[in-house]
Design a protein around this motif. Structure first.
Motif, mmCIF file in Angstrom:
data_model
loop_
_atom_site.group_PDB
_atom_site.id
_atom_site.type_symbol
_atom_site.label_atom_id
_atom_site.label_comp_id
_atom_site.label_asym_id
_atom_site.label_seq_id
_atom_site.Cartn_x
_atom_site.Cartn_y
_atom_site.Cartn_z
ATOM 1 N N PHE B 10 0.868 -1.171 0.000
ATOM 2 C CA PHE B 10 0.000 0.000 0.000
ATOM 3 C C PHE B 10 0.903 1.218 0.000
ATOM 4 O O PHE B 10 1.431 1.632 1.028
ATOM 5 C CB PHE B 10 -0.929 0.014 1.202
ATOM 6 N N CYS B 11 1.087 1.789 -1.174
ATOM 7 C CA CYS B 11 2.025 2.893 -1.313
ATOM 8 C C CYS B 11 1.387 4.170 -0.780
ATOM 9 O O CYS B 11 0.215 4.446 -1.024
ATOM 10 C CB CYS B 11 2.389 3.067 -2.782
ATOM 11 N N GLU B 12 2.192 4.940 -0.080
ATOM 12 C CA GLU B 12 1.714 6.180 0.507
ATOM 13 C C GLU B 12 1.227 7.157 -0.580
ATOM 14 O O GLU B 12 0.322 7.946 -0.361
ATOM 15 C CB GLU B 12 2.851 6.777 1.334
ATOM 16 N N LEU B 13 1.838 7.071 -1.746
ATOM 17 C CA LEU B 13 1.433 7.984 -2.810
ATOM 18 C C LEU B 13 0.390 7.376 -3.748
ATOM 19 O O LEU B 13 -0.502 8.063 -4.211
ATOM 20 C CB LEU B 13 2.649 8.386 -3.650
ATOM 21 N N HIS B 14 0.537 6.090 -4.020
ATOM 22 C CA HIS B 14 -0.265 5.521 -5.101
ATOM 23 C C HIS B 14 -1.301 4.510 -4.654
ATOM 24 O O HIS B 14 -1.994 3.948 -5.497
ATOM 25 C CB HIS B 14 0.653 4.857 -6.124
ATOM 26 N N GLY B 15 -1.380 4.229 -3.397
ATOM 27 C CA GLY B 15 -2.345 3.223 -2.973
ATOM 28 C C GLY B 15 -1.834 1.819 -3.234
ATOM 29 O O GLY B 15 -0.629 1.617 -3.362
ATOM 30 N N PRO B 16 -2.739 0.869 -3.310
ATOM 31 C CA PRO B 16 -2.295 -0.514 -3.464
ATOM 32 C C PRO B 16 -1.598 -0.766 -4.791
ATOM 33 O O PRO B 16 -2.124 -0.379 -5.844
ATOM 34 C CB PRO B 16 -3.594 -1.326 -3.369
#
Lengths: 383, 567
Positions: B10-16
């Motif tokens: 789960f990327c802080e910028l891009h979501g999953p």
């Protein structure tokens, strides 16, 4: 890609329903008796906005009593977090806290289930950041959500304004207002109304803004305001709020304008009452609740003003501000209050009574407190 | 295993996001055969199946959900650096290649895995937040997802969300692989978390981020744009764990999971319920799988950007017992006469001798055979073992000295090896000498067979101090009855043996269950024996054959009977 065809989001198991509907818990009989609405049918308040704009912080501070400083250590929200707010049988809603990173209008998600039964959409904009991206997202969110459900109320929180000077606040609000409505007009959605609020979790503005949002979801608001108007005019009260004790949002007030300071005063009073009665109001074995039918309090301020708190029901409290000399006739005020309380019960009627009647919670508490007078949460403070 | 194993974040910028995904491809034999003789030995390169970097990129954009994904990969959601296409390893024995890339290249698979990734990280709720869950449907495939945190001192909440997912279309297979998959994935995760934790603690010791953040908040400068801009570039998993080889390791582990998971469960057609032998086969296969874990995969880099993972020859992975068997087949071919079948054997040694011998065998006494030919010994034992269930009766085909009876039931010796006195005087053994023509067997030992039989002219001498009771086990008498009937051919005999062994194994099971279920009086035991149609003379056989129950079956029985006792 669409969701499995089970017609709705089940329980609190995330957007893509992991359980077929049959696997869900059956209707909670107890809840039904109490006249509460099953969670799926409650109005929803959606918290949306870019990542790091403060959605989870708002949710935690307003509904979970988290200290604002603690919100610095919240991790990023990775899925829709739902929390139920059950104040009374008439103030019931769900807060859905969205992760900012995910585009929920994507075909992966069923926007019908997300926005279909929604009551209000709160879009949070970080005022301390460059808000151009946020405005683009706001416009997209509003236009798409409006397409799915034209009855949604759109609220825009211009958030984190604690770092801004007063001039800057006004300027930011004006700018955001201007751009957002222009963008909507460009998209051909002049009819959509956006409400704007300046908020911060470090003061009471977030509670105030949330109160306004919630009030729009209370269908009996007009009646409540009327009742409050009658009460204050007959009892020489200056200002009266009907509070949800847990979250300190007010679900109704009289029709005179709300002064931020008096709202803060009332909020603080609730804190004082709950804190004191938590310490001294509980029985020795820790049983009992800090807030019950006997809870009431009078606080005298040194400017000749009196704060007066009375319990209305398990979740609600009436907090009034009045002049000291009006308080001479406390009997009259109490009598009026009783009438007011009855009227409220009539408004929200029958089911509420059956709660108390069937499980006897309220009454038992009050008889207990007669037995041991020192334990009850009545507080009279002077200043 | 026909599945995709992927690491999601789960990327802080891009979501999953899918960070790293491993797939198995069946080799297309045509192009790969040509460079089979390359200096890399059996590990040859393959160019055909996986598209080059550029085509991979274009395919991905077809992949739907997020079109321009490739361009905005941040450090945190990138596993394979630009310029590399991924990792590849080949399993040449079965012609399967395992490739790891940033995300699956085929559009349909990408869509499936992407969907599973979003559900795994942003929709499904695992009790306790970390752990394995299962979800899916026929259309999108089924997913086993194991979510976990990785400590990161710079991230919000001081931790970041990851998950390892296994996506496949076969629900039954996936659920049956659950214990295998979860335990192995858990092992990988523990390793990642331990590495990340040590880095986290090191960083916190230098500068506490908690204090840092509070300070930043309290002394927030008037320039408030800082608060948000202050987020450092998000760090990749390599930095969080301090392990530069992490993705190679993941490739190795994921490939192994795909390989082992595939060979772990095989479908076979069962005629009737599985018998003891089938269980034993399963058990030994499982054992071999464990052996494979210790394989090491040295890594080599190839010019196309793939990192080649070579593996040691699998031959060393064979279980030692199997080696012995192979040896036995090869080395014992020294031209001696051999027995073709049980009835042939019985013909040669005579039915009376066979009667005694068979009694010793089915009750578990030691049988010593002496002959100058190892091949003869081997054939004797092969034939005699058909009288016993699969896993009882240990054999030493040939030894230079006497071995104790607890070591083996069947012992082969040369003619001049002496049998110790204490054995000769014991009742629990039987010796059989096969005397060759050269040694001029005496008349009464000479075998009575036709002249074309390989044992024509040989002598057989039997020695035993034990007396065979008048009544032999029912099993034995029935086998002998059957062997008396000369009109039956090989297949009928062996089928009969199989069936009757199964019948008696079932009785053994019943008895075992009965004795383990608690204390019983002799009377009750006798009653049961009666029901089982077992007589007094069958008892030694039943007792001996209990050893033949697989340990799996025993433990299963025990837990079951304990469950019964407690209710």
């Amino acid at each position: 890609m669409s969701l499995p065809d089970d017609g709705g989001i089940v329980g609190s198991y995330g957007v893509v329903g992991s359980f077929p509907k049959d696997f869900d818990y059956g209707p909670d009989d107890h809840d039904m008796e109490n006249g509460t609405v099953p969670p799926d049918n409650r109005p929803r308040i959606l918290l949306m906005g870019l990542r790091r704009s403060g959605k989870s912080s708002i949710q935690k501070v307003v509904f979970h009593k988290m200290s604002p400083n603690e919100t610095l250590f919240l991790e990023s929200t990775n899925k829709i977090v739902k929390s139920d707010v059950n104040s009374t049988s008439f103030v019931q809603f769900q807060i859905w806290d969205f992760p900012g990173q995910i585009d929920f209008f994507d075909s992966t998600f069923d926007s019908e289930t997300i926005f279909g039964g929604c009551g209000a959409l709160v879009f949070v904009i970080d005022a301390q950041d460059d808000y151009m991206d946020a405005l683009v997202r706001l416009n997209m969110t509003v236009s798409r959500a409006f397409k799915v459900n034209p009855n949604i109320k759109f609220e825009v929180f211009i958030h984190k304004v604690d770092g801004l000077s007063d001039d800057h606040k006004i300027e930011t609000q004006r700018d955001i207002h201007q751009r957002a409505t222009d963008d909507l007009a460009d998209a051909g959605l002049e009819g959509v109304h956006l409400s704007f609020y300046l908020t911060s979790i470090y003061d009471h503005s977030i509670f105030e803004a949330f109160s306004k949002v919630v009030q729009k979801l209370v269908p009996q608001l007009g009646t409540l305001e009327n009742l409050l108007d009658i009460l204050i005019s007959n009892s020489c009260i200056e200002k009266a709020f009907l509070f949800d004790v847990d979250s300190k949002i007010y679900i109704a007030t009289d029709s005179s304008p709300v002064d931020m300071q008096s709202y803060e005063l009332c909020c603080d009073m609730i804190d004082v009452v709950i804190d004191v009665s938590c310490i001294y109001g509980l029985k020795e074995d820790g049983e009992g609740t800090a807030y019950d039918a006997e809870s009431s309090s009078v606080i005298r301020l040194n400017n000749g003003t009196i704060l007066y708190l009375k319990e209305v029901n398990r979740y609600l409290a009436l907090v009034c501000i009045l002049r000291e000399d009006s308080f001479d006739r406390q009997g009259l005020i109490d009598y009026n209050f009783l009438c007011f309380k009855k009227a409220i019960e009539e408004v929200f009627e029958v089911r509420q009574k059956t709660v108390i009647g069937s499980n006897g919670g309220g009454q038992r508490l009050s008889t207990d407190s007669f037995g041991s007078p020192k334990t009850n949460g009545a507080v009279a403070a002077k200043s | 295993m026909n599945a995709v194993v992927a690491l999601c974040h789960f990327c802080e910028l891009h979501g999953p996001r899918i960070i790293f995904s491993t797939q198995a491809y069946h080799n297309d034999p045509a192009p790969s055969l040509k460079d089979g003789e390359s200096p890399m030995g059996p590990f040859r390169r393959r160019t055909a199946t996986i598209g080059s970097t550029s085509s991979g990129g274009s395919e991905r954009s077809v992949g739907g959900a997020s079109g321009g994904q490739r361009t905005d990969l941040c450090e945190a959601c990138r596993s394979i650096q630009p310029g590399h296409s991924g990792f590849i390893s080949h399993d040449h024995d079965v012609g399967i290649s395992y490739t790891s890339t940033q995300s699956p290249t085929q559009p349909q698979i990408f869509t499936m895995v992407k969907q599973a990734c979003i559900r795994s990280l942003s929709c499904e709720v695992c009790p306790g937040r970390e752990g394995p869950i299962f979800f899916g449907d026929e259309y999108h495939g089924y997913t086993l997802s194991y979510t976990f945190f990785v400590k990161d001192s710079q991230s919000r909440g001081f931790q970041r969300w990851y998950s390892i997912i296994v996506v496949m279309m076969d629900r039954m297979f996936l659920l049956n692989s659950w214990p295998f998959l979860t335990s192995n994935i858990h092992f990988i995760i523990q390793r990642i978390q331990a590495q990340a934790l040590s880095i986290y603690e090191k960083e916190q010791a230098i500068k506490s981020q908690r204090a840092e953040r509070i300070n930043r908040q309290l002394h927030a400068p008037q320039n408030f744009y800082l608060r948000r801009g202050g987020t450092q570039a998000l760090r990749s998993l390599l930095d969080l764990t301090g392990n530069k080889q992490l993705f190679r390791y993941l490739h190795m582990m994921f490939s192994w999971i795909l390989m082992a998971g595939g060979s772990r469960l095989t479908e076979r057609i069962l005629e009737g319920p599985p018998n003891e032998e089938a269980f034993l086969d399963f058990a030994s296969e499982e054992g071999e799988m464990c052996f494979l874990v210790c394989l090491t995969f040295p890594l080599l880099e190839t010019e196309e950007g793939f990192i080649k993972v070579t593996k040691k020859e699998l031959d060393s992975g064979k279980a030692p017992t199997e080696d012995e068997n192979i040896e036995a087949e090869v080395n014992y071919d020294d031209g001696g006469p051999t027995f073709r079948s049980l009835s042939h054997f019985r013909n040669v040694i005579g039915s009376l001798n066979f009667h005694d011998l068979a009694y010793h065998i089915v009750t578990g006494n030691q049988v010593i055979v002496r002959s100058q030919y190892k091949s003869t010994l081997k054939s004797v034992f092969d034939v005699l073992k058909t009288l016993l269930p699969a896993n009882i009766g240990t054999t030493i085909v040939f030894s230079n000295k006497y071995e104790e009876s607890f070591k083996c039931n069947f012992l082969g010796l040369s003619l001049d090896t002496n049998i110790p006195d204490f054995v000769s005087s014991s009742e629990l053994y039987m010796a059989l000498d096969i005397i060759p023509k050269e040694q001029r067997p005496t008349d009464h030992t000479k075998v009575l067979v036709e002249s074309q039989d390989p044992f024509h002219g040989y002598g057989i001498a039997i020695r035993s101090s034990a007396t065979v009771p008048d009544k032999v086990p029912t099993f034995q008498s029935r086998v002998e009855q059957m062997l008396d009937n000369t009109s039956l051919d090989e297949t009928v005999t062996s089928t009969f043996l199989l069936a009757i062994k199964q019948e008696w194994m079932n009785k053994v099971k019943m008895l075992f269950k009965f004795t383990r279920a608690g204390y019983h009086t002799e009377e009750e035991t006798n009653k049961l024996l009666k029901i089982l149609q077992a007589e007094k003379q069958d008892e030694p056989l039943l007792k001996y054959w209990k050893m033949g129950l697989s340990s799996q079956y025993k433990s299963h029985l025990l837990t079951e009977s304990m469950g019964l006792a407690s209710t």
